[in-house]
Design an enzyme around this catalytic site. Structure first.
Site, PDB file in Angstrom:
ATOM      1  N   ILE A 140       0.866  -1.170   0.000  1.00  0.00           N
ATOM      2  CA  ILE A 140       0.000   0.000   0.000  1.00  0.00           C
ATOM      3  C   ILE A 140       0.909   1.229   0.000  1.00  0.00           C
ATOM      4  CG2 ILE A 140      -2.022  -1.063   1.056  1.00  0.00           C
ATOM      5  CD1 ILE A 140      -1.162  -0.140   3.742  1.00  0.00           C
ATOM      6  N   ASP A 141       0.413   2.314  -0.539  1.00  0.00           N
ATOM      7  CA  ASP A 141       1.240   3.495  -0.748  1.00  0.00           C
ATOM      8  C   ASP A 141       1.743   4.090   0.568  1.00  0.00           C
ATOM      9  OD1 ASP A 141       0.751   3.266  -3.462  1.00  0.00           O
ATOM     10  OD2 ASP A 141      -0.976   4.622  -3.404  1.00  0.00           O
ATOM     11  N   LYS A 142       2.796   4.878   0.465  1.00  0.00           N
ATOM     12  CA  LYS A 142       3.413   5.508   1.626  1.00  0.00           C
ATOM     13  C   LYS A 142       2.395   6.262   2.468  1.00  0.00           C
ATOM     14  CE  LYS A 142       6.764   9.101   2.880  1.00  0.00           C
ATOM     15  NZ  LYS A 142       7.780  10.070   2.387  1.00  0.00           N
TER      16      LYS A 142
END
Length: 311
Positions: A140-142
């Site tokens: 999952i994105d930062k």
């Protein structure tokens, strides 16, 4: 793509070893790296491939060498606390905080979830998957918070990868999106690929586009914004962010696919991976986890509700 080094051997260079000569011209590339690249077929003399690093060159010969790109970012173990939701001998479910990168990449070499996982689960997980992302079966994105499952054993790694490949994993996100969505629910079914103008971005019908399906449902209307549930049928990079922007409702605070000006001072996208469900790849048990909304998300909801006088 690798850069190409091309030169003609001068009379003074005649008789030199190919690897020594290339290493003297290829700035920043060690001789050992040159030798490996030559042995892998990345050098030509004239029109002929040359895989012998020790081959002696002759004056007037044209040498072409494909300069190898940087190797993978090999993460180091770091003592970083993890919010562990579930763990056994085969896998671990983690509630990732906003701002933490899952694995090393450009500009993010330290403080990653992988580094924390190496410290917690041990060096044995280095055998699982790519060297720069051991144990990682999805990401999952930062600036997206929420649930992520990582493998600790070979059987779990292969089993989880297979479930993600056939899209049998249950994944639900909560997001705040801009502008009121007319319908109560809907589906975005358009392929996503790389943006030809920017390789770090994704784009509907972009380069090498693959099937992407997102189902969304309005949970709460917040003035001109909406709190939605988004369920992934597929799992493409930035899928929810790209799909919602495509239909005119970018995720609030998204610095890439939303408005340039962050008028809500969100500091990043309002996107949280709330639900994760899968079959345990070793025991066969059906597993399902939920993560409560984090503080940053709750504060934004309160701000929007106060604006509407509904606190």
């Amino acid at each position: 793509m690798s850069d190409e080094l091309r030169f003609t051997v001068s009379p003074g260079e005649e008789g030199a070893r190919l690897d020594v000569l290339i290493a003297s011209r290829a700035e920043g590339v060690s001789r050992s790296a040159v030798q490996k690249a030559i042995a892998s077929g990345n050098a030509r003399i004239g029109c002929e491939s040359c895989m012998s690093p020790g081959r002696k060159v002759k004056a007037g010969e044209t040498v072409v060498f494909l300069i190898p790109g940087p190797g993978p970012e090999i993460p180091e173990a770091e003592d970083i606390p993890l919010d562990i939701v579930y763990e056994d001998d085969d896998l671990i479910v983690i509630n990732k905080p906003r701002g933490m990168v899952v694995h090393p990449g450009a500009g993010n070499k330290e403080g990653t979830l992988v580094s924390a996982l190496l410290r917690h689960a041990g060096e044995g997980i280095r055998e699982l998957g790519d060297p720069e992302r051991p144990g990682i079966v999805h990401r999952i994105d930062k600036d997206t918070s929420g649930l992520i499952v990582c493998a600790k054993s070979r059987e779990a790694f292969e089993g989880l990868k297979e479930q993600f490949a056939v899209h049998s994993i249950e994944r639900e996100y909560l997001a705040i999106v801009l502008h009121n969505i007319k319908e109560e629910e809907g589906t975005v079914d358009v392929p996503i690929g790389r943006d030809p103008a920017n390789g770090s971005r994704r784009k509907v019908n972009g380069s090498a586009a693959r099937e992407a399906v997102t189902h969304y449902r309005v949970i709460e209307r917040l003035g001109d914004q909406c709190l939605i549930s988004a369920r992934l049928e597929t799992g493409r990079t930035h899928q929810i962010r790209v799909h919602m922007a495509y239909i005119g409702h970018p995720v609030l605070g998204d610095p890439v696919y939303g408005p340039r000006k962050d008028r809500f001072n969100a500091g990043g996208q309002m996107l949280h991976a709330r639900t994760l469900g899968f079959v345990h790849p070793v025991t066969g048990e059906q597993m399902r986890f939920e993560s409560p909304l984090p503080e940053y998300f709750l504060r934004m909801l309160t701000k929007l509700r106060n604006k509407e006088g509904r606190a």
